[in-house]
Enzyme design. Structure first.
Site, PDB file in Angstrom:
ATOM      1  N   LYS A 277      19.790  16.916  78.144  1.00 58.08           N
ATOM      2  CA  LYS A 277      18.822  17.830  77.523  1.00 58.08           C
ATOM      3  C   LYS A 277      18.266  18.596  78.631  1.00 58.08           C
ATOM      4  O   LYS A 277      18.046  18.135  79.637  1.00 58.08           O
ATOM      5  CB  LYS A 277      18.022  17.254  76.373  1.00 58.08           C
ATOM      6  CG  LYS A 277      17.019  16.596  77.109  1.00 58.08           C
ATOM      7  CD  LYS A 277      16.296  15.833  75.862  1.00 58.08           C
ATOM      8  CE  LYS A 277      15.233  14.826  76.489  1.00 58.08           C
ATOM      9  NZ  LYS A 277      14.641  14.368  75.370  1.00 58.08           N
TER      10      LYS A 277
ATOM     11  N   TYR B 238      -6.184  33.916  96.402  1.00 56.87           N
ATOM     12  CA  TYR B 238      -6.888  34.139  95.550  1.00 56.87           C
ATOM     13  C   TYR B 238      -8.210  33.396  95.382  1.00 56.87           C
ATOM     14  O   TYR B 238      -8.153  32.103  95.602  1.00 56.87           O
ATOM     15  CB  TYR B 238      -6.325  34.122  94.021  1.00 56.87           C
ATOM     16  CG  TYR B 238      -5.252  35.007  93.766  1.00 56.87           C
ATOM     17  CD1 TYR B 238      -5.450  36.618  93.812  1.00 56.87           C
ATOM     18  CD2 TYR B 238      -3.962  34.615  93.764  1.00 56.87           C
ATOM     19  CE1 TYR B 238      -4.545  37.322  93.792  1.00 56.87           C
ATOM     20  CE2 TYR B 238      -2.805  35.569  93.806  1.00 56.87           C
ATOM     21  CZ  TYR B 238      -3.250  37.118  93.644  1.00 56.87           C
ATOM     22  OH  TYR B 238      -2.097  37.962  93.371  1.00 56.87           O
TER      23      TYR B 238
HETATM   24  C1  LIG Z   1      14.892  12.527  75.666  1.00 60.67           C
HETATM   25  C2  LIG Z   1      15.507  11.569  74.850  1.00 60.67           C
HETATM   26  C3  LIG Z   1      16.163  10.163  75.524  1.00 60.67           C
HETATM   27  C4  LIG Z   1      16.070  10.091  76.795  1.00 60.67           C
HETATM   28  O1  LIG Z   1      14.752   9.436  77.285  1.00 60.67           O
HETATM   29  P1  LIG Z   1      14.698   8.985  78.685  1.00 60.67           P
HETATM   30  O2  LIG Z   1      13.453   8.317  78.366  1.00 60.67           O
HETATM   31  O3  LIG Z   1      14.348  10.271  79.511  1.00 60.67           O
HETATM   32  O4  LIG Z   1      15.553   8.203  79.066  1.00 60.67           O
HETATM   33  C5  LIG Z   1      16.599   9.444  74.367  1.00 60.67           C
HETATM   34  N1  LIG Z   1      16.511   9.797  72.884  1.00 60.67           N
HETATM   35  C6  LIG Z   1      16.068  10.870  72.510  1.00 60.67           C
HETATM   36  C7  LIG Z   1      16.104  10.966  71.057  1.00 60.67           C
HETATM   37  C8  LIG Z   1      15.546  11.770  73.353  1.00 60.67           C
HETATM   38  O5  LIG Z   1      14.920  12.919  72.903  1.00 60.67           O
END
Ligand SMILES: *Cc1c(COP(=O)(O)O)cnc(C)c1O
Length: 395
Positions: free
Chosen positions: A35, A262
Site C-alpha cells: 500500500k 528563514y
Molecule cells: C499496513 C497493514 C499491514 C502491514 O503492517 P506492517 O506493520 O507494516 O507490516 C497489515 N495489515 C493491514 C490491515 C494493514 O493496513
C-alpha cells in the site's frame, strides 16, 4: 540529471522477503503489503520483484492501487484492505481483485454488480476486534451470515483482523484482540460461514507470535527493511533497500556570522562553506509523523528539545552524509532548497550527499532508481505539474 533521487535496492528487498519466509510457519504464506506505493519504494517495482521470487499475494488499501498492480502484470492475489465504493466494483471485479467486506449494506449491491457482469468476486471479511476502524462486530455476525446466504456471487475466501498495539511492549491488548478474533471466527463457523483463510499478523505480530501465522501474514514494514518498533531489532537479517541522495547545486565560502535561511535561526560560528541541495519539505524532507510520548522519559525528551530550541540549540536537526562525513543542515529546511554547513572540507559543485528522507512521506515525484545485482536497471519519473484539467465543473 536529477538533483535529488532515491535508489531502491531490489536485492535488499528480496533479501527481506526471504528472511520473512524463512521464519514463516510452514503452512502460512507472506502477503506483501504494498500500500501507499509500497511505503514509498514504488508498488509496481516492488510487487514485480517479489512475484519473481515466489510471492503469491499482495495487499493494498484502495481499489485504484490494486488495478495498477494488475495492469502492470501482477498475477497473484491482490487484496484490497480498505473500504471500496460501488462505482469501483465493476473494474475491481473484472481485474479479479479480492475485496474486503466490512459493511453489511454493501453486500447485496456488490452481488448485483457481479450478476450484471456475469462474474463472481472473491471477498474477505474484516473483523473489528479493537482497532476501532473498519470491520464487523460480534453483534453483526448473524445478520452478515443471513445476508451472505442470498449472495452467491460473493465467494468468502478469508477472514481477518488488524492489531492496534502489536508493536508495543504491553501485549495484553493484542492477546485480547486475538481472543476476540477466535471467538468471532467460531461464531461465523456456527453460522455456516467457513472462510478458507484466516490471517491476523502484521510485521510486529509475525515476529512475536509464530503460533498465529495462520494462512497468511501481512507484511509491509519488514519488507522495506525496518522493524516495527524498538525491541524487535536483530530478529531478522534485514537490509535497507532505500538510499535518498541529492547533490550540491550551489557552493559558497562565507565569513563568520553569516545568517542562513528563514528566521535566521542559524548563523555561522566561523568562516565556512555553505552548500545548497535541491530538496525540501515539499519533497518530504524534514517531515516526521507527530510524535506521541510513550511515557515520562519520552515526554522529558520533548520538553528538553523545545527548551534548547528557545536558546538556539537544535537537538533534532537533520544530519547529512557528505563523502563519508556527516554535516549539519544550516537553518530551517526550505520548501525545495536546503542549506548545509559543510565546513572547510574539500567538496565541489555536483557532489552527492545522502539524506535521511522518510519513505512514506517522500514525494512520489522524486525519481526512483531501481538497482539489482548492484546496477541501476530502471527508473521511475513522474512529471512535475502535469495534470488534466476537468471541464465538467466549469461554468
Ligand atoms: C499496513 C497493514 C499491514 C502491514 O503492517 P506492517 O506493520 O507494516 O507490516 C497489515 N495489515 C493491514 C490491515 C494493514 O493496513
Amino acid at each position: 540529471m536529477a538533483g535529488t533521487w532515491i535508489e531502491v535496492d531490489l536485492d535488499a528487498l528480496v533479501n527481506n522477503y526471504q528472511e520473512v519466509t524463512k521464519h514463516l510457519h510452514p503452512e502460512s504464506r507472506c502477503m506483501a503489503v504494498v500500500k501507499a506505493d509500497a511505503y514509498g519504494l514504488g508498488a509496481v517495482e516492488v510487487a514485480l520483484a517479489l512475484e519473481q521470487v515466489g510471492c503469491e499475494a499482495f495487499a493494498v488499501t484502495k481499489v485504484e492501487e490494486g488495478l495498477i498492480l494488475r495492469m502492470q502484470g501482477i498475477k497473484g492475489i491482490i487484496l484490497v484492505l480498505g473500504p471500496s465504493a460501488p462505482e469501483e466494483w465493476p473494474e475491481a471485479v473484472k481485474a479479479e481483485l479480492q475485496l474486503t467486506i466490512s459493511e453489511i449494506s454493501s453486500i447485496a449491491e456488490l452481488n448485483k454488480v457481479c450478476s450484471d457482469l456475469n462474474k463472481e468476486v472473491s471477498v474477505q471479511l474484516k473483523l473489528e476486534t479493537g482497532m476501532g476502524r473498519t470491520g464487523f462486530r460480534l453483534s453483526e455476525l448473524e445478520e452478515l451470515a443471513l445476508t451472505l446466504a442470498d449472495t452467491p456471487r460473493l465467494k468468502v475466501m478469508g477472514v481477518y483482523t488488524h492489531f492496534a498495539r502489536a508493536a508495543q511492549r504491553d501485549k495484553s491488548y493484542t492477546l485480547e484482540q486475538y481472543e476476540q478474533f477466535k471467538s468471532m471466527t467460531s461464531r461465523l463457523e456456527e453460522l455456516g460461514i467457513n472462510p478458507i483463510w484466516q490471517h491476523v499478523c502484521n510485521s510486529a505480530a509475525f515476529l512475536d507470535y509464530p503460533e498465529w501465522h495462520h494462512d497468511f501474514v501481512r507484511i509491509g514494514t519488514l519488507l522495506i527493511g525496518h522493524y516495527p518498533g524498538p525491541g524487535f531489532g536483530g530478529k531478522l537479517n534485514l537490509r535497507d533497500p532505500w538510499t535518498a541522495k541529492s547533490r550540491i547545486v550551489h557552493l559558497r565560502e562565507v565569513p563568520k556570522g553569516t545568517c542562513v535561511g528563514y528566521q535566521s535561526i542559524y548563523c555561522t560560528k566561523s568562516a565556512t562553506q555553505l552548500a545548497v541541495i535541491p530538496v525540501g519539505y515539499a519533497d518530504g524532507f524534514g517531515l516526521a509523523p507527530h510524535f506521541v510520548p510513550q511515557g515520562w522519559l519520552d515526554f522529558l525528551k520533548i520538553i528538553i528539545k523545545n527548551f534548547a530550541a528557545l536558546f538556539g540549540i537544535y537537538l533534532s536537526q537533520e544530519r547529512i552524509d557528505l563523502n563519508g562525513r556527516t554535516v549539519p543542515v544550516a537553518g530551517k529546511i526550505g520548501m525545495q532548497l536546503t542549506v548545509l554547513d559543510v565546513g572547510m572540507q574539500e567538496c565541489s559543485l555536483g557532489d552527492e550527499v545522502r539524506i535521511p528522507l522518510r519513505r512514506t512521506v517522500a514525494n512520489p515525484r522524486i525519481q526512483r532508481k531501481y538497482k539489482q545485482n548492484g546496477r541501476i536497471f530502471s527508473e521511475r519519473i513522474l512529471e512535475e505539474g502535469v495534470s488534466r484539467v476537468s471541464t465538467e465543473y466549469s461554468r
